[in-house]
Design an enzyme around this catalytic site. Structure first.
Site, mmCIF file in Angstrom:
data_model
loop_
_atom_site.group_PDB
_atom_site.id
_atom_site.type_symbol
_atom_site.label_atom_id
_atom_site.label_comp_id
_atom_site.label_asym_id
_atom_site.label_seq_id
_atom_site.Cartn_x
_atom_site.Cartn_y
_atom_site.Cartn_z
ATOM 1 N N GLU A 76 -65.550 36.173 -17.280
ATOM 2 C CA GLU A 76 -66.336 37.455 -17.716
ATOM 3 C C GLU A 76 -65.302 38.365 -18.492
ATOM 4 O O GLU A 76 -65.907 39.028 -19.417
ATOM 5 C CB GLU A 76 -66.836 38.162 -16.386
ATOM 6 C CG GLU A 76 -67.874 37.448 -15.587
ATOM 7 C CD GLU A 76 -68.961 36.938 -16.409
ATOM 8 O OE1 GLU A 76 -69.419 37.420 -17.428
ATOM 9 O OE2 GLU A 76 -69.304 35.902 -15.687
ATOM 10 N N HIS A 100 -65.737 37.127 -21.941
ATOM 11 C CA HIS A 100 -66.963 37.785 -22.597
ATOM 12 C C HIS A 100 -66.857 39.330 -22.930
ATOM 13 O O HIS A 100 -67.129 39.861 -24.070
ATOM 14 C CB HIS A 100 -68.281 37.643 -21.620
ATOM 15 C CG HIS A 100 -68.881 36.600 -21.561
ATOM 16 N ND1 HIS A 100 -69.632 36.127 -22.784
ATOM 17 C CD2 HIS A 100 -69.192 35.869 -20.415
ATOM 18 C CE1 HIS A 100 -70.123 34.935 -22.246
ATOM 19 N NE2 HIS A 100 -69.976 34.835 -20.612
HETATM 20 MG MG MG Z 1 -70.844 33.177 -19.395
#
Ligand code: MG
Length: 492
Positions: A266, A269
């Site tokens: 994450e 991201h």
């Molecule tokens: Mg992902």
């Protein structure tokens, strides 16, 4: 607020951006509301929240399709890359909202809300029969949606394009042509790994792993002044604004790798969203360009960096300082634990070698669904057959097979291929970047990030994915790079 004014030159684009502020603000609120829904919202609020979300979605559709706004966008003559990006992104969104009749949008929202609830129950009881009529309606809606949106060669193309701009069945066939080789590769690899690694059963105190995650995220460069790390049922990233990007992870009380690697995934991201050029703030190109490119960033940090020997060896003592049980394991054993390869029934539990095969299975099924080449009733059997062919295992229960993913219940047909694109592109990015292991060993994470920021992140959605990939790596999406990466890592 450090944001600079957007690099708009033409008066029309300046006017577009002024009007876009309203849409941007509503989307900001929607993002925060979504994040809250998946983290801290009290249970009883869900219906009321659903109403609010529906109203806000309609508000965005209304603003996007406002005749004055539409004609501004249509008549704009963009003068630079930024402006071309703004107009391209808005035209796509406007077209989407214009092509779908409001009744259809409402019907889809209603059907998928029901289907989602039915799926949750069906999965719990592993009862495909009860979900089948809902799935029938969802797939029917997706076929109708493709007709509304339009396509050239294949109805599936219309849906693929929503998640990955320009992606077609033809591209997917090319991308997945490596599936056979992948399947062979892991058959060679799997003999080298134990059925179960003892570290999978090592229990931990949640506070310890929280501490470790925070330490690692800080090392990698997560800006805690612009983000948060919370806990959710499934890890996710929610970009609220350029200065507010939130990630979550999960804690299971044992098998700490799952929590740490989810946090690192994450983080990848979040880094993409946080590193977009500040001058794009509050414009239509502020966010990451596509699901596939986004996933390449998360997988780069998760797989290429955090599952590398260099990473495990370099951070061994950091991990051991927080998790005392690691004193019983050598760095080599921890590396083996981080890179276990083993056939799994569940996609989200799959290792990086198997993962794209799980995606390929879903791609093949979705394509057949769009061609009406398979009935919903045949799916459990078909799923089992394909799983056996590709991964070599067969689910005994539908909850571990066709019912395992939430996507179809929500109407997300065309989403899955972006997961494979992410895996493949991460390897391609690593190759273009070069000397990744060496830099990880030197803890030069900021050096890695500087490259990603310059080549990928800072551009937001200015360039379409295909162009961004070419600019960043010097070639089109090339799944061979993924095979090379795996061979070097797992077979060398
Ligand atoms: Mg992902």
């Amino acid at each position: 607020m450090r944001a600079q004014s957007p690099p708009a030159e033409t008066p029309e684009v300046r006017e577009i951006l002024k009007r876009y502020r309203e849409i941007w603000a509503v989307n900001y609120a929607r993002a925060l509301i979504s994040w809250d829904m998946e983290t801290y919202m009290p249970e009883a609020a869900s219906r009321e929240r659903g109403e609010v979300r529906a109203e806000l979605s309609k508000m965005v559709q209304r603003l996007m399709t406002h005749p004055e706004f539409v004609s501004l966008v249509e008549s704009a003559r963009p003068a630079n890359d930024f402006e071309r990006g703004v107009v391209r992104v808005l035209k796509r969104d406007i077209e989407y909202y214009q092509k779908l009749p409001p009744e259809f949008v409402e019907e889809e929202a209603r059907v998928t809300t029901e289907a989602f609830k039915a799926w949750e129950k069906a999965k719990e009881k592993s009862d495909f029969e009860s979900f089948a009529p809902h799935l029938e309606r969802v797939f029917d809606l997706q076929r109708r949606k493709a007709e509304y949106l339009g396509y050239e060669d294949h109805p599936y193309d219309a849906l693929l394009d929503r998640y990955e701009e320009g992606l077609t069945v033809r591209d997917c066939e090319r991308i997945f042509s490596v599936a056979g080789e992948l399947s062979d590769l892991f058959k060679k690899v799997r003999e080298r790994y134990p059925e179960r690694h003892p570290l999978e059963d090592e229990g931990y105190d949640r506070r310890d792993v929280e501490r470790l995650n925070r330490h690692v995220l800080t090392l990698l460069g997560f800006d805690f002044s612009r983000g948060r790390v919370d806990v959710s049922a499934h890890p996710f990233t929610q970009e609220v604004g350029l200065y507010d990007v939130r990630i979550t992870t999960w804690y299971h009380g044992r098998d700490f790798r799952r929590s740490l690697l989810a946090a690192v995934h994450e983080f990848g991201h979040a880094a993409y969203e946080m590193n977009v050029d500040e001058s794009y703030w509050a414009t239509p190109v502020q966010g990451g360009v596509s699901y596939g490119v986004h996933e390449s960033q998360s997988r780069f940090w998760e797989n290429v960096v955090a599952r590398s020997r260099a990473y495990v060896e370099t951070l061994y003592w950091d991990m051991r300082a927080v998790l005392p049980f690691l004193s019983r394991y050598s760095p080599e054993e921890v590396y083996e634990y981080f890179t276990l390869v083993r056939p799994e029934l569940i996609r989200v539990e799959a290792d990086e070698v198997h993962y794209p095969l799980h995606v390929y299975l879903r791609y093949r099924i979705e394509k057949m669904v769009m061609e009406e080449a398979v009935g919903v009733g045949e799916l459990p059997q078909l799923w089992g057959d394909m799983m056996e062919e590709l991964v070599g295992v067969r689910p005994e229960k539908d909850s571990e097979g066709v019912l395992q993913d939430v996507h179809w219940s929500l109407g997300y047909v065309g989403y899955f291929p972006t997961y494979a694109i992410g895996s493949f592109l991460a390897a391609q990015v690593a190759r273009a970047l070069g000397r990744v292991e060496e830099r990880v060993r030197a803890r030069d994470f900021s050096g890695l990030m500087a490259w990603l920021r310059e080549r990928v992140h800072r551009w937001g959605s200015v360039y379409p994915p295909r162009e961004l990939i070419r600019r960043a790596t010097g070639e089109d999406l090339n799944p061979e790079r993924f095979l090379e990466y795996l061979r070097e890592k797992y077979l060398a």
